[in-house]
Design a protein around this motif. Sequence first.
Motif, PDB file in Angstrom:
ATOM      1  N   SER A  37       0.844  -1.407   0.043  1.00  0.00           N
ATOM      2  CA  SER A  37       0.003  -0.060  -0.025  1.00  0.00           C
ATOM      3  C   SER A  37       0.703   1.156  -0.199  1.00  0.00           C
ATOM      4  CB  SER A  37      -0.994   0.036   1.267  1.00  0.00           C
ATOM      5  OG  SER A  37      -1.861  -1.199   1.175  1.00  0.00           O
ATOM      6  N   LEU A  38       1.687   1.376   1.017  1.00  0.00           N
ATOM      7  CA  LEU A  38       2.669   2.587   1.083  1.00  0.00           C
ATOM      8  C   LEU A  38       3.763   2.466   0.255  1.00  0.00           C
ATOM      9  CD1 LEU A  38       2.610   2.827   4.980  1.00  0.00           C
ATOM     10  CD2 LEU A  38       1.250   3.937   3.460  1.00  0.00           C
ATOM     11  N   GLY A  39       4.705   1.476   0.179  1.00  0.00           N
ATOM     12  CA  GLY A  39       5.633   1.398  -0.973  1.00  0.00           C
ATOM     13  C   GLY A  39       5.421   1.239  -2.228  1.00  0.00           C
ATOM     14  N   GLY A  40       4.095   0.565  -2.578  1.00  0.00           N
ATOM     15  CA  GLY A  40       3.943   0.355  -3.817  1.00  0.00           C
ATOM     16  C   GLY A  40       2.964   1.368  -4.460  1.00  0.00           C
ATOM     17  N   PHE A  41       1.819   1.429  -3.993  1.00  0.00           N
ATOM     18  CA  PHE A  41       0.819   2.347  -4.784  1.00  0.00           C
ATOM     19  C   PHE A  41       1.063   3.628  -4.564  1.00  0.00           C
ATOM     20  CE2 PHE A  41      -1.875  -1.955  -4.527  1.00  0.00           C
ATOM     21  CZ  PHE A  41      -1.949  -1.947  -5.696  1.00  0.00           C
ATOM     22  N   VAL A  42       1.641   4.099  -3.369  1.00  0.00           N
ATOM     23  CA  VAL A  42       1.688   5.487  -3.130  1.00  0.00           C
ATOM     24  C   VAL A  42       2.858   5.963  -4.068  1.00  0.00           C
ATOM     25  CG1 VAL A  42       2.537   7.255  -1.655  1.00  0.00           C
ATOM     26  CG2 VAL A  42       0.777   5.463  -0.820  1.00  0.00           C
ATOM     27  N   SER A  43       3.969   5.218  -4.096  1.00  0.00           N
ATOM     28  CA  SER A  43       5.258   5.547  -4.790  1.00  0.00           C
ATOM     29  C   SER A  43       4.694   5.510  -6.682  1.00  0.00           C
ATOM     30  CB  SER A  43       6.422   4.552  -4.571  1.00  0.00           C
ATOM     31  OG  SER A  43       6.136   3.300  -4.800  1.00  0.00           O
ATOM     32  N   HIS A  44       3.839   4.572  -6.745  1.00  0.00           N
ATOM     33  CA  HIS A  44       3.322   4.317  -7.996  1.00  0.00           C
ATOM     34  C   HIS A  44       2.748   5.402  -8.501  1.00  0.00           C
ATOM     35  CE1 HIS A  44       2.862   1.429 -11.626  1.00  0.00           C
ATOM     36  NE2 HIS A  44       1.658   2.557 -11.922  1.00  0.00           N
ATOM     37  N   PHE A  45       1.808   6.146  -7.717  1.00  0.00           N
ATOM     38  CA  PHE A  45       1.041   7.347  -8.101  1.00  0.00           C
ATOM     39  C   PHE A  45       1.858   8.530  -8.214  1.00  0.00           C
ATOM     40  CE2 PHE A  45      -1.200  11.293  -6.790  1.00  0.00           C
ATOM     41  CZ  PHE A  45      -2.231  11.125  -7.559  1.00  0.00           C
ATOM     42  N   ILE A  46       2.811   8.531  -7.372  1.00  0.00           N
ATOM     43  CA  ILE A  46       3.736   9.834  -7.338  1.00  0.00           C
ATOM     44  C   ILE A  46       4.506   9.841  -8.793  1.00  0.00           C
ATOM     45  CG2 ILE A  46       5.849  10.936  -6.263  1.00  0.00           C
ATOM     46  CD1 ILE A  46       4.780   9.827  -3.700  1.00  0.00           C
ATOM     47  N   PHE A  47       5.178   8.491  -9.023  1.00  0.00           N
ATOM     48  CA  PHE A  47       6.115   8.445 -10.214  1.00  0.00           C
ATOM     49  C   PHE A  47       5.472   8.015 -11.510  1.00  0.00           C
ATOM     50  CE2 PHE A  47       8.731   8.074  -6.243  1.00  0.00           C
ATOM     51  CZ  PHE A  47       9.508   9.187  -6.598  1.00  0.00           C
ATOM     52  N   ARG A  48       4.357   7.335 -11.360  1.00  0.00           N
ATOM     53  CA  ARG A  48       3.872   6.661 -12.747  1.00  0.00           C
ATOM     54  C   ARG A  48       2.304   7.331 -13.158  1.00  0.00           C
ATOM     55  NH1 ARG A  48       6.902   4.547 -16.011  1.00  0.00           N
ATOM     56  NH2 ARG A  48       5.112   3.528 -16.729  1.00  0.00           N
ATOM     57  N   ARG A  49       1.657   7.534 -12.166  1.00  0.00           N
ATOM     58  CA  ARG A  49       0.167   7.853 -12.326  1.00  0.00           C
ATOM     59  C   ARG A  49      -0.803   7.227 -13.213  1.00  0.00           C
ATOM     60  NH1 ARG A  49       1.743  14.110 -10.958  1.00  0.00           N
ATOM     61  NH2 ARG A  49       3.382  13.599  -9.603  1.00  0.00           N
ATOM     62  N   GLU A  50      -0.779   6.070 -13.376  1.00  0.00           N
ATOM     63  CA  GLU A  50      -1.370   5.081 -14.167  1.00  0.00           C
ATOM     64  C   GLU A  50      -2.860   4.936 -13.787  1.00  0.00           C
ATOM     65  OE1 GLU A  50      -0.493   3.487 -17.007  1.00  0.00           O
ATOM     66  OE2 GLU A  50       1.555   3.741 -17.192  1.00  0.00           O
ATOM     67  N   LEU A  51      -3.770   4.891 -14.519  1.00  0.00           N
ATOM     68  CA  LEU A  51      -4.966   4.571 -14.348  1.00  0.00           C
ATOM     69  C   LEU A  51      -5.437   3.297 -13.951  1.00  0.00           C
ATOM     70  CD1 LEU A  51      -6.848   6.966 -16.881  1.00  0.00           C
ATOM     71  CD2 LEU A  51      -7.309   7.320 -14.232  1.00  0.00           C
ATOM     72  N   GLN A  52      -4.750   2.529 -14.295  1.00  0.00           N
ATOM     73  CA  GLN A  52      -5.137   1.080 -14.088  1.00  0.00           C
ATOM     74  C   GLN A  52      -4.582   0.699 -12.539  1.00  0.00           C
ATOM     75  OE1 GLN A  52      -6.408  -1.739 -15.204  1.00  0.00           O
ATOM     76  NE2 GLN A  52      -6.830  -1.194 -17.454  1.00  0.00           N
ATOM     77  N   SER A  53      -3.359   1.260 -12.201  1.00  0.00           N
ATOM     78  CA  SER A  53      -2.897   1.330 -10.852  1.00  0.00           C
ATOM     79  C   SER A  53      -3.970   1.874  -9.734  1.00  0.00           C
ATOM     80  CB  SER A  53      -1.576   1.617 -10.863  1.00  0.00           C
ATOM     81  OG  SER A  53      -0.587   0.669 -11.416  1.00  0.00           O
ATOM     82  N   MET A  54      -4.366   2.930 -10.060  1.00  0.00           N
ATOM     83  CA  MET A  54      -5.164   3.794  -9.362  1.00  0.00           C
ATOM     84  C   MET A  54      -6.548   3.019  -9.059  1.00  0.00           C
ATOM     85  SD  MET A  54      -4.960   7.739 -10.785  1.00  0.00           S
ATOM     86  CE  MET A  54      -3.143   8.455 -11.033  1.00  0.00           C
ATOM     87  N   PHE A  55      -7.251   2.419 -10.213  1.00  0.00           N
ATOM     88  CA  PHE A  55      -8.195   1.701 -10.021  1.00  0.00           C
ATOM     89  C   PHE A  55      -8.149   0.425  -9.241  1.00  0.00           C
ATOM     90  CE2 PHE A  55     -10.077   4.569 -12.851  1.00  0.00           C
ATOM     91  CZ  PHE A  55     -11.438   4.637 -12.389  1.00  0.00           C
ATOM     92  N   PHE A  56      -6.716  -0.180  -9.452  1.00  0.00           N
ATOM     93  CA  PHE A  56      -6.163  -1.356  -8.776  1.00  0.00           C
ATOM     94  C   PHE A  56      -6.256  -0.852  -7.236  1.00  0.00           C
ATOM     95  CE2 PHE A  56      -2.730  -5.037  -8.982  1.00  0.00           C
ATOM     96  CZ  PHE A  56      -3.556  -5.412  -7.882  1.00  0.00           C
ATOM     97  N   ALA A  57      -5.731   0.148  -6.807  1.00  0.00           N
ATOM     98  CA  ALA A  57      -5.765   0.617  -5.497  1.00  0.00           C
ATOM     99  C   ALA A  57      -7.115   0.731  -4.817  1.00  0.00           C
ATOM    100  CB  ALA A  57      -4.775   1.613  -5.246  1.00  0.00           C
ATOM    101  N   LEU A  58      -7.922   1.606  -5.534  1.00  0.00           N
ATOM    102  CA  LEU A  58      -9.204   1.625  -5.339  1.00  0.00           C
ATOM    103  C   LEU A  58      -9.958   0.656  -5.163  1.00  0.00           C
ATOM    104  CD1 LEU A  58     -11.534   3.891  -4.731  1.00  0.00           C
ATOM    105  CD2 LEU A  58     -11.934   3.685  -7.265  1.00  0.00           C
ATOM    106  N   GLY A  59      -9.703  -0.685  -5.752  1.00  0.00           N
ATOM    107  CA  GLY A  59     -10.501  -1.746  -5.280  1.00  0.00           C
ATOM    108  C   GLY A  59     -10.170  -2.400  -3.997  1.00  0.00           C
ATOM    109  N   LEU A  60      -8.942  -2.115  -3.817  1.00  0.00           N
ATOM    110  CA  LEU A  60      -8.521  -2.672  -2.624  1.00  0.00           C
ATOM    111  C   LEU A  60      -9.115  -2.111  -1.304  1.00  0.00           C
ATOM    112  CD1 LEU A  60      -4.446  -3.305  -3.364  1.00  0.00           C
ATOM    113  CD2 LEU A  60      -5.978  -4.923  -2.584  1.00  0.00           C
ATOM    114  N   VAL A  61      -9.110  -0.632  -1.494  1.00  0.00           N
ATOM    115  CA  VAL A  61      -9.614   0.307  -0.492  1.00  0.00           C
ATOM    116  C   VAL A  61     -11.097  -0.179  -0.207  1.00  0.00           C
ATOM    117  CG1 VAL A  61     -10.195   2.448   0.015  1.00  0.00           C
ATOM    118  CG2 VAL A  61      -7.969   2.226  -0.907  1.00  0.00           C
ATOM    119  N   ILE A  62     -11.844  -0.624  -1.277  1.00  0.00           N
ATOM    120  CA  ILE A  62     -13.190  -0.884  -1.036  1.00  0.00           C
ATOM    121  C   ILE A  62     -13.298  -2.256  -0.421  1.00  0.00           C
ATOM    122  CG2 ILE A  62     -15.268  -1.394  -2.743  1.00  0.00           C
ATOM    123  CD1 ILE A  62     -14.690   0.645  -4.569  1.00  0.00           C
TER     124      ILE A  62
END
Length: 229
Positions: A37-62
């Motif tokens: 969550s912290l090392g993967g998705f947060v850093s991915h959003f900061i450096f990549r900002r891919e929609l697939q990864s954002m919705f991946f993370a959103l699904g985990l939150v849900i």
Amino acid sequence: MTYTALKAVSLTHVRYQRGDQLGHFLAWVSLVPVFISLGGFVSHFIFRRELQSMFFALGLVISQFINEFIKKSVQQARPETCALLEMCDSHGWPSSHSQYMFFFAVYFTLLTCKGIGGIWNVRTKWAALFLPWSLAVLTMYSRVYLGYHTVAQVLAGASLGILLGGLWFWVVNSMLFCYFPLIEESSFGRFFYVKDTSHISDVLKFEYDNARAARNTMAARKAMASKSS
């Protein structure tokens, strides 16, 4: 003088028996969801900002909100061994760690097998799939071994994670995918440089080639500028 009962932030609070090397290892394994969550998705959003990864993370939150709702509804206690860990102030069914990891493993597997994002080629695809499933099984085992859950609780979490992971993948890539271009072109997408590279067969090669091309173009311009001066 009255004292208010204290409650610890249990995000990284995992206990094991002193001298138990396997328990020590599994305690670290139990923290994998935090690292993702912290090392993967947060850093991915900061450096990549891919929609697939954002919705991946959103699904985990849900998925985690669903887990909390079920826990509070069922209110099944954790095993008696949990009393020794001073972590029995929350319900145990289903296991949120198992649910998180199996959701992650299913979604990651579907992304990889469908070739979405183009990160893994055929030669490395199956090797890449081995890691998330291994971590999911180890995390599930760690929660039982360390005394935080019963076998039934981790199996329930794993089953729910598999179900929700597959369902969310279908929702994103069958129902929401058509809105990705709109998100890219929106004010939010333009401000944060949000992008979708699902249509690119090999993202790493694409970015590598474009980076080299940009560098060569810049070098050519500098050379022309120095000649003209």
